[in-house]
Design an enzyme around this catalytic site. Structure first.
Site, PDB file in Angstrom:
ATOM      1  N   ASP A 127      -4.278   3.792  16.232  1.00  0.00           N
ATOM      2  CA  ASP A 127      -4.517   2.613  15.595  1.00  0.00           C
ATOM      3  C   ASP A 127      -4.902   1.732  15.443  1.00  0.00           C
ATOM      4  O   ASP A 127      -5.099   0.840  14.629  1.00  0.00           O
ATOM      5  CB  ASP A 127      -3.353   2.582  14.269  1.00  0.00           C
TER       6      ASP A 127
ATOM      7  N   VAL B 205       3.941  -4.846   3.065  1.00  0.00           N
ATOM      8  CA  VAL B 205       4.189  -6.316   4.616  1.00  0.00           C
ATOM      9  C   VAL B 205       4.744  -7.971   3.228  1.00  0.00           C
ATOM     10  O   VAL B 205       4.194  -8.233   3.139  1.00  0.00           O
ATOM     11  CB  VAL B 205       3.396  -6.707   5.238  1.00  0.00           C
TER      12      VAL B 205
ATOM     13  N   LYS C 279       7.819  -5.560   8.165  1.00  0.00           N
ATOM     14  CA  LYS C 279       7.530  -4.436   7.403  1.00  0.00           C
ATOM     15  C   LYS C 279       7.989  -3.659   7.042  1.00  0.00           C
ATOM     16  O   LYS C 279       8.718  -2.820   7.432  1.00  0.00           O
ATOM     17  CB  LYS C 279       6.037  -3.638   8.374  1.00  0.00           C
TER      18      LYS C 279
ATOM     19  N   GLY D   4       0.620  -1.043  -0.197  1.00  0.00           N
ATOM     20  CA  GLY D   4       0.185   0.313  -0.140  1.00  0.00           C
ATOM     21  C   GLY D   4       0.708   0.753  -0.069  1.00  0.00           C
ATOM     22  O   GLY D   4       1.527   1.542  -0.324  1.00  0.00           O
ATOM     23  N   GLY D   5      -0.445   2.571   0.222  1.00  0.00           N
ATOM     24  CA  GLY D   5       0.913   3.509   0.017  1.00  0.00           C
ATOM     25  C   GLY D   5       2.004   3.973   1.665  1.00  0.00           C
ATOM     26  O   GLY D   5       2.752   4.594   0.642  1.00  0.00           O
ATOM     27  N   MET D   6       1.756   2.846   2.217  1.00  0.00           N
ATOM     28  CA  MET D   6       3.035   3.420   3.449  1.00  0.00           C
ATOM     29  C   MET D   6       4.499   2.196   2.922  1.00  0.00           C
ATOM     30  O   MET D   6       4.639   2.051   4.075  1.00  0.00           O
ATOM     31  CB  MET D   6       2.378   3.127   4.638  1.00  0.00           C
ATOM     32  N   GLY D   7       4.396   1.303   2.194  1.00  0.00           N
ATOM     33  CA  GLY D   7       5.340   0.258   1.809  1.00  0.00           C
ATOM     34  C   GLY D   7       4.264  -1.257   1.405  1.00  0.00           C
ATOM     35  O   GLY D   7       3.481  -1.278   1.433  1.00  0.00           O
TER      36      GLY D   7
END
Length: 503
Positions: free
Chosen positions: A137, A24, A39, A19-22
């Site tokens: 979160d 896994v 991650k 995704g946008g943050m990298g």
């Protein structure tokens, strides 16, 4: 990293999510001969080298704090590796599915099962809170139900250590609309009470199969701040509602919540939870108050992290909105009919009256019959052709100049024939004061007539490269001073919402 190997030890086998943050990754720890999850975190494109280095340092520090946590309900962090100028988190590999996936595929959970899940997660959170760590979160996608029956809270990699700066303070706030507590949306750091709220929102999904607040990202954020807390059906409904109380200080003590959840898990009735027992965060998390600086001062970007949906609020280095407004808009459309009717207390809002002067385009909404009106102006300096050509630097200067100018003038001449003020009337200005709940910075002042009664309130706020002034005036003696001031603030907030929604 070379040939799919990290730190010469972890072989990256295949992505588990992206995704946008990298990403896994499923990986193999060759030294200990075990499978792990890795991650890969990424940082925003274009971030200067110095800030990138500082962000990596903070991420490693936060991961180090997370590694101190030892609890079966918290995903274990084995290692942190910094390569390619970014951190990689090596975690235990969990086999099973998330709470979100489970509800999506099988529907709402029975109350007793949802209660056990909630109690397990809350006990894990209490361990983290005892060490000054806030998760930030908690959501269905970060609650993992393993094949062996464990309930595990994941993604502590973005947690916040009390008293330490995090990625949030450098312009990133991570969370998920509908699962972020109201006080965090208003710009406060939050604390244990914020995680409790998020867990309540997560349990609402478990019990009903749907989020407490639905719609677009902006809809969910706005509803969290303005709508009553919904009550889920069944024995857990009152417990979850108490966890989601709007003010953090009104939420119950987590120990009492765990006891209540355990009772429901055992098939017993849930006890009534006393309100107002949970301490607010020492960092100053507040109540819901107004539509917050943060919720209205962001650019919303959808992203996926660890194969789940997230929320990214982009701000500049000073916490201000990163975007600029360059497309001209009709000032008379910045306050909608519904907002205008609520402010003026009428079912038939007045027709807008556009105007303009050297300070910028203006729009008035006079309600002649009630001798009341609202006025709005998007301002510019003398060197700029229109407000939409302002830069953030020039807007900051204009805002400060306006604040100094109004602070020097104790007596003001004003007129508004449409509401019954003919000729130039004299008014005395109250001291200029800072205003919270609108824009990235804001100030206000009020006007009093010869009889000493307040009749007008003004709010000036800056939003990125725009400076906007909103005012509310009434010749009626019914509204209190506070009501007059709140009406001007509501007008400013309504215009800000429209600007952020793109008109």
């Amino acid at each position: 990293m070379s040939a799919g190997r990290l730190a010469g030890r972890y072989s990256l086998l295949r992505p588990l999510g992206a995704g946008g943050m990298g990403k896994v990754w499923l990986a193999r720890d060759e030294m200990l001969e075990r499978d792990v999850a890795v991650k890969e975190l990424t940082l925003p494109e274009g971030m200067p080298d110095k800030e990138r280095s500082e962000a990596v340092t903070r991420a490693v520090r936060e991961a180090q704090a997370t590694a101190r946590l030892r609890h079966p309900g918290i995903v274990a962090l084995h290692d942190v590796v910094v390569e390619q100028d970014r951190p990689w988190l090596v975690m235990e590999l969990l086999r099973g599915r998330t709470l979100g996936d489970t509800v999506r595929d099988f529907g709402p959970m029975p109350p007793d099962y949802a209660a056990r899940v909630g109690a397990d997660v809350l006990e894990a959170l209490m361990v983290a809170h005892a060490q000054g760590l806030q998760h930030r979160d908690v959501k269905p996608g970060n609650v993992f139900l393993t094949e062996s029956g464990r309930v595990v809270l994941t993604d502590f990699g973005i947690a916040r250590q009390e008293g330490q700066a995090t990625l949030t303070e450098q312009g990133l706030m991570i969370g998920s609309p509908g699962f972020i507590a109201p006080e965090r949306l208003e710009g406060h750091p939050g604390g244990p009470a914020s995680d409790l709220w998020s867990l309540g929102a997560t349990l609402y999904v478990a019990l009903t199969g749907a989020p407490a607040y639905s719609g677009s990202m902006a809809d969910r954020v706005r509803a969290t701040l303005t709508q009553p807390v919904p009550v889920a059906p069944g024995p857990l409904g009152p417990v979850v509602a108490a966890m989601m109380a709007q003010h953090p200080g009104a939420r119950p003590d987590p120990r009492l919540v765990v006891d209540a959840l355990r009772q429901v898990a055992a098939g017993l009735p849930a006890p009534k939870l006393p309100a107002g027992e949970m301490a607010t965060a020492p960092s100053g998390s507040g109540g819901r108050g107004k539509l917050g600086v943060l919720v209205a001062a962001v650019v919303v970007v959808a992203l996926a992290a660890a194969a789940t949906t997230g929320f990214l609020l982009l701000r500049d280095r000073d916490g201000a909105a990163a975007s600029a407004f360059t497309t001209p808009m009709d000032v008379c459309t910045l306050i909608g009919a519904q907002d205008l009717g609520g402010i003026l207390k009428t079912a038939n809002p007045p027709k807008a009256q556009p105007d303009s002067d050297d300070a910028g385009p203006e729009c008035g909404y006079p309600l002649s019959a009630a001798k009341t009106g609202v006025s709005l102006q998007v301002q510019k300096d003398s060197d700029t052709v229109d407000p939409w050509s302002m830069t953030e630097v020039s807007a900051r200067k204009l805002f400060q100049s306006q604040k100094r100018t109004w602070g020097r003038n104790d007596t003001i001449s004003w007129t508004w024939p449409e509401i019954g003020v003919a000729g130039n009337q004299r008014a005395t200005r109250t001291p200029v004061h800072d205003v919270k709940g609108v824009g990235e910075e804001a100030f206000g002042f009020e006007l009093r007539g010869p009889d000493g009664r307040m009749h007008s309130a003004y709010v000036f706020y800056r939003l990125a490269n725009l400076v906007v002034s909103a005012s509310y005036t009434t010749l009626s003696d019914r509204p209190t001073d506070d009501q007059i001031m709140q009406s001007a603030l509501r007008a400013a907030q309504a215009s800000e919402r429209t600007l952020r929604d793109g008109g």
